[in-house]
Design an enzyme around this catalytic site. Structure first.
Site, PDB file in Angstrom:
ATOM      1  N   ASP A   1      -9.448  -3.254  -6.377  1.00  0.00           N
ATOM      2  CA  ASP A   1      -8.610  -2.480  -5.542  1.00  0.00           C
ATOM      3  C   ASP A   1      -8.618  -0.924  -6.101  1.00  0.00           C
ATOM      4  O   ASP A   1      -8.439  -1.048  -7.397  1.00  0.00           O
ATOM      5  CB  ASP A   1      -7.323  -2.855  -5.488  1.00  0.00           C
ATOM      6  CG  ASP A   1      -6.296  -2.181  -4.419  1.00  0.00           C
ATOM      7  OD1 ASP A   1      -6.478  -0.909  -4.266  1.00  0.00           O
ATOM      8  OD2 ASP A   1      -5.544  -2.845  -3.672  1.00  0.00           O
TER       9      ASP A   1
ATOM     10  N   HIS B   1      -8.466  -4.273  -1.734  1.00  0.00           N
ATOM     11  CA  HIS B   1      -7.146  -3.805  -0.906  1.00  0.00           C
ATOM     12  C   HIS B   1      -7.108  -4.644   0.087  1.00  0.00           C
ATOM     13  O   HIS B   1      -7.891  -5.085   0.959  1.00  0.00           O
ATOM     14  CB  HIS B   1      -6.997  -2.451  -0.704  1.00  0.00           C
ATOM     15  CG  HIS B   1      -5.880  -1.850  -0.345  1.00  0.00           C
ATOM     16  ND1 HIS B   1      -4.859  -1.659  -1.490  1.00  0.00           N
ATOM     17  CD2 HIS B   1      -5.387  -1.308   0.792  1.00  0.00           C
ATOM     18  CE1 HIS B   1      -3.932  -1.249  -0.893  1.00  0.00           C
ATOM     19  NE2 HIS B   1      -4.061  -0.753   0.375  1.00  0.00           N
TER      20      HIS B   1
ATOM     21  N   SER C   1       0.878  -1.138   0.068  1.00  0.00           N
ATOM     22  CA  SER C   1       0.043   0.059   0.026  1.00  0.00           C
ATOM     23  C   SER C   1       0.808   1.236  -0.090  1.00  0.00           C
ATOM     24  O   SER C   1       1.643   1.289  -1.034  1.00  0.00           O
ATOM     25  CB  SER C   1      -0.928  -0.029   0.956  1.00  0.00           C
ATOM     26  OG  SER C   1      -2.033   0.781   0.936  1.00  0.00           O
TER      27      SER C   1
END
Length: 309
Positions: A253, A283, A160
């Site tokens: 995502d 995600h 991330s």
């Protein structure tokens, strides 16, 4: 045919259904919401008994002491190492919450990792987190001999925001002629501050939302309009000479398109790229639905790449 969650991931996410998301700009609420979830996910799987840790510090350019945690597997063969940056949108998370995932990577691969407690936005906006990463990379190179690390085999890895930081660090290191990076391992990386328009095909399934991005990017960038590629790597114009990359992201995502575009940009510049798009995955699917088949395959791929360093 409409997109949908992988059934195993949907089952794992069911207990989170109906939660009221924080409003745009509410960083304190996001920290209060997500840090307990990250911590619980990290300890939901066994912590390997064959991994040892030690604490170290690097000095950033502004004089701040940056905490780092070194993870090693007992009996592992000396050689490569990886600098690891945790996720959290640049606004939440700390290395303690990621002890479990990092330990499991080290146990499974035998590759030691240095996890970096980079400073978070908005208290410490760009370029502070990136400069903290650069200080950690420099420290690892300077201490390579005593750590039994081959400085030519040091990679960077993050998920991330940590993936975005890792990508930005490769660009910064190229610009400065800094310490060598052998590979970049980018797990669902956060790369583009301009991703603000919701995709109706994935909006119902996102775990990290468009509102989260509208909160995190301004926290990192402030009011600046001259956003450099070291802050948002998707803005990079010339990827020539960057390290080989492993990039993966879920099809549900928010970062899907920017990650696929970045993989293409690297490839067109002659950079070796391995790219994975996981159907039915939002995600951080690997943390929440770690028992799913798609998560097991993703972890196996990451371990394989670590072993190849």
């Amino acid at each position: 045919m409409a997109l949908s969650l992988d059934p195993e991931i949907a089952e794992a996410l069911a207990p989170m259904a109906g939660a009221t998301p924080p409003r745009v700009g509410d960083i304190a609420a996001r920290r209060a919401l997500w840090e307990p979830i990250i911590g619980a996910a990290g300890t939901a799987q066994p912590i390997p008994a064959d991994v040892r840790t030690s604490e170290h510090h690097a000095t950033a350019g502004d004089g701040a002491r940056i905490k780092m945690r070194w993870y090693t597997k007992e009996g592992a063969t000396p050689g490569p190492a990886v600098l690891f940056f945790h996720g959290g949108g640049y606004i939440f998370g700390h290395i303690d919450l990621f002890d479990g995932p990092v330990s499991r990577y080290v146990s499974a691969s035998g590759v030691p990792m240095l996890s970096v407690e980079y400073r978070r936005a908005p208290e410490h906006p760009f370029p502070t987190p990136l400069e903290d990463g650069y200080a950690a990379l420099t420290w690892l190179h300077e201490h390579a001999a005593e750590l039994d690390v081959d400085p030519a085999r040091i990679g960077v890895m993050g998920d991330s925001a940590g993936g975005g930081l890792a990508a930005g660090l490769t660009i910064l290191t190229r610009e400065r002629g800094g310490p060598r990076i052998a590979r970049q391992i980018l797990i669902m990386p956060m790369l583009d501050d301009r991703t603000t328009t919701p995709d109706p095909h994935i909006a119902p399934y996102v775990l990290w939302s468009y509102d989260d991005s509208r909160t995190a990017w301004p926290a990192l960038l402030g009011d600046r309009t001259d956003v450099p590629a070291t802050a948002a790597p998707a803005r990079l114009e010339d990827a020539t000479g960057l390290p080989p990359a492993y990039i993966e992201v879920g099809q549900l995502d928010v970062f899907r398109d920017e990650d696929a575009a970045y993989a293409t940009k690297l490839g067109r510049a002659g950079v070796e790229v391995e790219f994975h798009l996981h159907p039915g995955a939002p995600h951080e699917f690997d943390s929440i639905a770690f028992g799913s088949d798609v998560a097991r395959r993703a972890i196996a791929d990451r371990v394989r790449v670590l072993k190849s360093l």
